[in-house]
Design a protein around this motif. Structure first.
Motif, PDB file in Angstrom:
ATOM      1  N   LEU A 106      68.632  34.051  35.937  1.00 50.18           N
ATOM      2  CA  LEU A 106      69.958  33.522  36.253  1.00 50.18           C
ATOM      3  C   LEU A 106      70.711  34.287  37.343  1.00 50.18           C
ATOM      4  O   LEU A 106      71.162  33.702  38.332  1.00 50.18           O
ATOM      5  CB  LEU A 106      70.788  33.450  34.958  1.00 50.18           C
ATOM      6  CG  LEU A 106      72.260  33.096  35.101  1.00 50.18           C
ATOM      7  CD1 LEU A 106      72.459  31.798  35.871  1.00 50.18           C
ATOM      8  CD2 LEU A 106      72.898  32.983  33.721  1.00 50.18           C
ATOM      9  N   THR A 107      70.860  35.592  37.171  1.00 52.00           N
ATOM     10  CA  THR A 107      71.684  36.329  38.143  1.00 52.00           C
ATOM     11  C   THR A 107      71.030  36.307  39.525  1.00 52.00           C
ATOM     12  O   THR A 107      71.705  36.186  40.553  1.00 52.00           O
ATOM     13  CB  THR A 107      71.942  37.776  37.662  1.00 52.00           C
ATOM     14  OG1 THR A 107      72.454  37.717  36.326  1.00 52.00           O
ATOM     15  CG2 THR A 107      72.942  38.477  38.544  1.00 52.00           C
ATOM     16  N   PHE A 134      81.678  36.469  32.604  1.00 51.41           N
ATOM     17  CA  PHE A 134      80.574  37.303  32.119  1.00 51.41           C
ATOM     18  C   PHE A 134      80.338  38.436  33.137  1.00 51.41           C
ATOM     19  O   PHE A 134      80.347  38.189  34.338  1.00 51.41           O
ATOM     20  CB  PHE A 134      79.335  36.418  31.980  1.00 51.41           C
ATOM     21  CG  PHE A 134      78.222  37.040  31.204  1.00 51.41           C
ATOM     22  CD1 PHE A 134      78.182  36.944  29.830  1.00 51.41           C
ATOM     23  CD2 PHE A 134      77.192  37.711  31.855  1.00 51.41           C
ATOM     24  CE1 PHE A 134      77.141  37.513  29.108  1.00 51.41           C
ATOM     25  CE2 PHE A 134      76.150  38.285  31.140  1.00 51.41           C
ATOM     26  CZ  PHE A 134      76.128  38.176  29.763  1.00 51.41           C
ATOM     27  N   SER A 136      77.877  40.000  34.434  1.00 53.39           N
ATOM     28  CA  SER A 136      76.870  39.846  35.486  1.00 53.39           C
ATOM     29  C   SER A 136      77.415  38.979  36.626  1.00 53.39           C
ATOM     30  O   SER A 136      77.168  39.252  37.801  1.00 53.39           O
ATOM     31  CB  SER A 136      75.596  39.228  34.909  1.00 53.39           C
ATOM     32  OG  SER A 136      74.508  39.450  35.768  1.00 53.39           O
ATOM     33  N   ASP A 137      78.174  37.965  36.285  1.00 53.43           N
ATOM     34  CA  ASP A 137      78.735  37.068  37.300  1.00 53.43           C
ATOM     35  C   ASP A 137      79.771  37.808  38.152  1.00 53.43           C
ATOM     36  O   ASP A 137      79.827  37.658  39.368  1.00 53.43           O
ATOM     37  CB  ASP A 137      79.378  35.841  36.648  1.00 53.43           C
ATOM     38  CG  ASP A 137      78.376  35.059  35.815  1.00 53.43           C
ATOM     39  OD1 ASP A 137      77.598  35.685  35.070  1.00 53.43           O
ATOM     40  OD2 ASP A 137      78.354  33.818  35.901  1.00 53.43           O
ATOM     41  N   ASP A 218      78.458  28.440  36.480  1.00 50.87           N
ATOM     42  CA  ASP A 218      77.468  29.117  35.649  1.00 50.87           C
ATOM     43  C   ASP A 218      77.427  28.403  34.310  1.00 50.87           C
ATOM     44  O   ASP A 218      78.431  28.353  33.600  1.00 50.87           O
ATOM     45  CB  ASP A 218      77.840  30.591  35.464  1.00 50.87           C
ATOM     46  CG  ASP A 218      76.731  31.349  34.743  1.00 50.87           C
ATOM     47  OD1 ASP A 218      76.113  30.757  33.841  1.00 50.87           O
ATOM     48  OD2 ASP A 218      76.490  32.521  35.090  1.00 50.87           O
ATOM     49  N   ALA A 220      75.307  29.074  31.741  1.00 54.36           N
ATOM     50  CA  ALA A 220      74.502  29.819  30.761  1.00 54.36           C
ATOM     51  C   ALA A 220      74.844  29.403  29.330  1.00 54.36           C
ATOM     52  O   ALA A 220      73.965  29.258  28.490  1.00 54.36           O
ATOM     53  CB  ALA A 220      74.716  31.315  30.933  1.00 54.36           C
ATOM     54  N   HIS A 221      76.136  29.205  29.068  1.00 58.98           N
ATOM     55  CA  HIS A 221      76.551  28.823  27.715  1.00 58.98           C
ATOM     56  C   HIS A 221      76.734  27.322  27.564  1.00 58.98           C
ATOM     57  O   HIS A 221      77.221  26.849  26.531  1.00 58.98           O
ATOM     58  CB  HIS A 221      77.819  29.586  27.316  1.00 58.98           C
ATOM     59  CG  HIS A 221      77.508  31.001  26.955  1.00 58.98           C
ATOM     60  ND1 HIS A 221      77.273  31.386  25.665  1.00 58.98           N
ATOM     61  CD2 HIS A 221      77.316  32.088  27.731  1.00 58.98           C
ATOM     62  CE1 HIS A 221      76.971  32.673  25.654  1.00 58.98           C
ATOM     63  NE2 HIS A 221      76.978  33.119  26.898  1.00 58.98           N
ATOM     64  N   CYS A 241      70.587  29.948  32.228  1.00 53.06           N
ATOM     65  CA  CYS A 241      69.363  30.563  31.737  1.00 53.06           C
ATOM     66  C   CYS A 241      68.747  29.659  30.664  1.00 53.06           C
ATOM     67  O   CYS A 241      69.368  28.685  30.242  1.00 53.06           O
ATOM     68  CB  CYS A 241      69.647  31.955  31.189  1.00 53.06           C
ATOM     69  SG  CYS A 241      70.927  31.973  29.937  1.00 53.06           S
ATOM     70  N   TYR A 243      67.156  31.071  27.766  1.00 59.43           N
ATOM     71  CA  TYR A 243      66.892  31.788  26.507  1.00 59.43           C
ATOM     72  C   TYR A 243      68.010  31.623  25.497  1.00 59.43           C
ATOM     73  O   TYR A 243      67.864  32.043  24.371  1.00 59.43           O
ATOM     74  CB  TYR A 243      66.618  33.272  26.762  1.00 59.43           C
ATOM     75  CG  TYR A 243      67.600  33.957  27.690  1.00 59.43           C
ATOM     76  CD1 TYR A 243      68.817  34.422  27.206  1.00 59.43           C
ATOM     77  CD2 TYR A 243      67.322  34.115  29.047  1.00 59.43           C
ATOM     78  CE1 TYR A 243      69.728  35.041  28.055  1.00 59.43           C
ATOM     79  CE2 TYR A 243      68.221  34.723  29.895  1.00 59.43           C
ATOM     80  CZ  TYR A 243      69.427  35.183  29.397  1.00 59.43           C
ATOM     81  OH  TYR A 243      70.324  35.780  30.241  1.00 59.43           O
ATOM     82  N   LYS A 244      69.140  31.049  25.908  1.00 60.49           N
ATOM     83  CA  LYS A 244      70.245  30.847  24.961  1.00 60.49           C
ATOM     84  C   LYS A 244      69.993  29.538  24.205  1.00 60.49           C
ATOM     85  O   LYS A 244      69.063  29.463  23.417  1.00 60.49           O
ATOM     86  CB  LYS A 244      71.576  30.905  25.703  1.00 60.49           C
ATOM     87  CG  LYS A 244      71.841  32.328  26.194  1.00 60.49           C
ATOM     88  CD  LYS A 244      73.028  32.486  27.114  1.00 60.49           C
ATOM     89  CE  LYS A 244      73.158  33.960  27.511  1.00 60.49           C
ATOM     90  NZ  LYS A 244      74.038  34.171  28.658  1.00 60.49           N
TER      91      LYS A 244
HETATM   92  C1  PLP Z   1      73.742  35.222  29.585  1.00 57.93           C
HETATM   93  C2  PLP Z   1      74.511  35.185  30.842  1.00 57.93           C
HETATM   94  C3  PLP Z   1      74.035  35.840  32.000  1.00 57.93           C
HETATM   95  C4  PLP Z   1      72.765  36.655  31.979  1.00 57.93           C
HETATM   96  O1  PLP Z   1      72.130  36.658  33.203  1.00 57.93           O
HETATM   97  P1  PLP Z   1      70.587  37.078  33.361  1.00 57.93           P
HETATM   98  O2  PLP Z   1      70.427  37.154  34.813  1.00 57.93           O
HETATM   99  O3  PLP Z   1      69.752  36.013  32.707  1.00 57.93           O
HETATM  100  O4  PLP Z   1      70.390  38.397  32.673  1.00 57.93           O
HETATM  101  C5  PLP Z   1      74.786  35.727  33.156  1.00 57.93           C
HETATM  102  N1  PLP Z   1      75.944  35.014  33.187  1.00 57.93           N
HETATM  103  C6  PLP Z   1      76.419  34.391  32.089  1.00 57.93           C
HETATM  104  C7  PLP Z   1      77.687  33.603  32.169  1.00 57.93           C
HETATM  105  C8  PLP Z   1      75.730  34.471  30.881  1.00 57.93           C
HETATM  106  O5  PLP Z   1      76.207  33.870  29.800  1.00 57.93           O
END
Ligand code: PLP
Length: 429
Positions: A106-107, A134, A136-137, A218, A220-221, A241, A243-244
């Motif tokens: 994802l990132t 999040f 990472s974002d 994003d 992811a959720h 992603c 894996y969630k």
């Molecule tokens: C879970 C999540 C990530 C994780 O990123 P990875 O690159 O897969 O480790 C990033 N952003 C959001 C909003 C998430 O919920």
């Protein structure tokens, strides 16, 4: 729907649930006595479909038996393995196949997409994110700003108002109306990881585009949880992603969406590798770079088959059921969960997720008074798996794929018990 607060009613809902059979298709972790854990963290790591092993074994066997010939001769030839995922993934996020590809994580993909869609100029360079994005974002966005010679402080935060937990779309409107000339990109979590709020993507796209800002989401959720209708929303790009909610295993790959309006534009700057080169001439190995159309035009590398096999196993399940049916159960399941929590009537906890089921997915975020972590600890000790998010929230995500109404009932029953026990000790003191 009129809910009742008793086990028989929860069991009746399970009997009537036409998706109840799906639970059998997953490995549910068990305690020492062989009792299923109550697992509410599909928002963090989805459980393993029983079929995943077969799907991966197929590829291991083909690799063992065929070596390099597996690219063409495997049961599912590897060469274009990512294509097996595209159509099903596109349905999950409400996109056209040309708009979707599975690749990288994802990132990494957020960065690759920003390479193309964050094109700052001297005067239009700022990036809007949610104040509670999040991490990472946030780091990704800050590092992009610095990479282009700007400052980390050129992030603009879309914040909840004082005393509130949720974001208001009119506040984004105000930010963009007032500062839009300086804003290059909005990068927003479609479903906020902390509050579980599902934002109106179409409105976000309209607000951004009205001031010529690119809009990225994003998910992811969101992916496998809500129905984001990415194509109709008009957002420029998205990534998520698997894996969630998509149950494809720890660290699994990411899905990417690039709106059809950008599909044929070969002038968009991007990084290149052999896998976004025209697949009909890819193996001539001598051509000048000729980028593919659509989201595939952002790939770099040949697909990692073992990880994709796990995604294929999961997407086949999603496809069998369909997001409409899943969503229907999900609203009911989370509605029941909410009803039961509210029925406890405790002042020590408060749900901060939107009450309107259209503005949330399956997750409820429960704010705990005085950030008392012991509640989460006690749940975990009893194999009731939720997660604690700093500063003061327990996130619980009953997923329609494998959680039952009984799971939810038993969880809240136990929660109610520890809350009332806490009260007794307080009065004794
Ligand atoms: C879970 C999540 C990530 C994780 O990123 P990875 O690159 O897969 O480790 C990033 N952003 C959001 C909003 C998430 O919920």
């Amino acid at each position: 729907m009129k809910y009742q607060n008793n086990l028989a009613f929860a069991q009746k809902l399970d009997k009537e649930d036409k998706l109840a059979y799906l639970r059998e298709k997953f490995h549910i972790p068990k305690d020492k006595e062989g009792k299923d854990w109550l697992y509410f963290t599909g928002n963090s790591l989805g459980l393993q479909p029983k079929s995943t092993k077969e799907y991966i074994n197929q590829e291991l066997e083909d690799w063992a038996n065929l070596g390099v010939e597996g690219h063409f001769e495997a049961k599912n030839p590897w060469l274009n393995y990512h294509e097996y995922l595209t159509g099903k993934m596109a349905k999950i996020v409400g996109a056209k196949p040309i708009e979707v590809v599975v690749m990288n994580t994802l990132t990494t993909n957020l960065h690759l997409l920003m390479v193309s869609f964050y094109r700052p100029t001297k005067t239009k360079y700022k990036i809007v994110i949610e104040s509670d994005a999040f991490p990472s974002d946030r780091y990704a966005v800050q590092s992009q700003l610095k990479f282009h010679g700007f400052s980390e402080d050129d992030v603009i935060e879309w914040k909840p108002r004082k005393g509130e937990e949720l974001l208001r779309i009119e506040d984004l409107q105000t930010i963009v109306s007032e500062q839009g000339e300086e804003i290059a990109l909005l990068l927003i979590g479609g479903v906020n990881y902390y509050t579980g709020q599902f934002l109106d993507l179409k409105k976000i796209a309209e607000i951004g585009h009205a001031k010529n800002c690119v809009v990225g989401i994003d998910l992811a959720h969101g992916a496998g949880n809500i129905q984001p209708n990415l194509h109709d929303s008009g957002v420029d790009f998205a990534a998520w992603c698997t894996y969630k909610y998509l149950n494809a295993g720890p660290g699994s790959l990411s899905g990417v969406f690039v709106h059809e309006k950008h599909s044929k534009n070969k002038e968009i700057p991007r990084f290149a590798g052999w896998w976004n080169h025209n697949k009909t001439t890819r193996f001539n190995m001598r051509q000048p770079f000729d980028v593919m159309e659509g989201a595939e035009g952002w790939q770099l590398s040949n697909p990692p088959i073992l990880s994709m096999a796990a995604i294929k196993a999961s997407l086949d399940l999603f496809d069998e059921v369909g997001m409409d049916t899943l969503r229907e159960k999900s609203e009911k399941l989370t509605g029941y969960f909410e009803f039961l929590i509210n029925a406890i009537g405790s002042e020590d906890i408060k749900i901060i997720t939107p009450k309107n089921s259209k503005e949330r997915g399956c997750q409820l975020s429960i704010r705990v008074k005085n950030a008392n972590k012991s509640l989460h600890k006690k749940l975990t000790e009893h194999h009731i798996i939720t997660d604690w998010r700093e500063p003061d929230v327990i996130r619980c995500a009953p997923t329609p794929m494998y959680n039952s109404f009984e799971d939810v009932y038993r969880m809240v029953k136990f929660l109610s018990l520890i809350l009332s026990k806490g009260k007794e000790t307080n009065t004794e003191n």
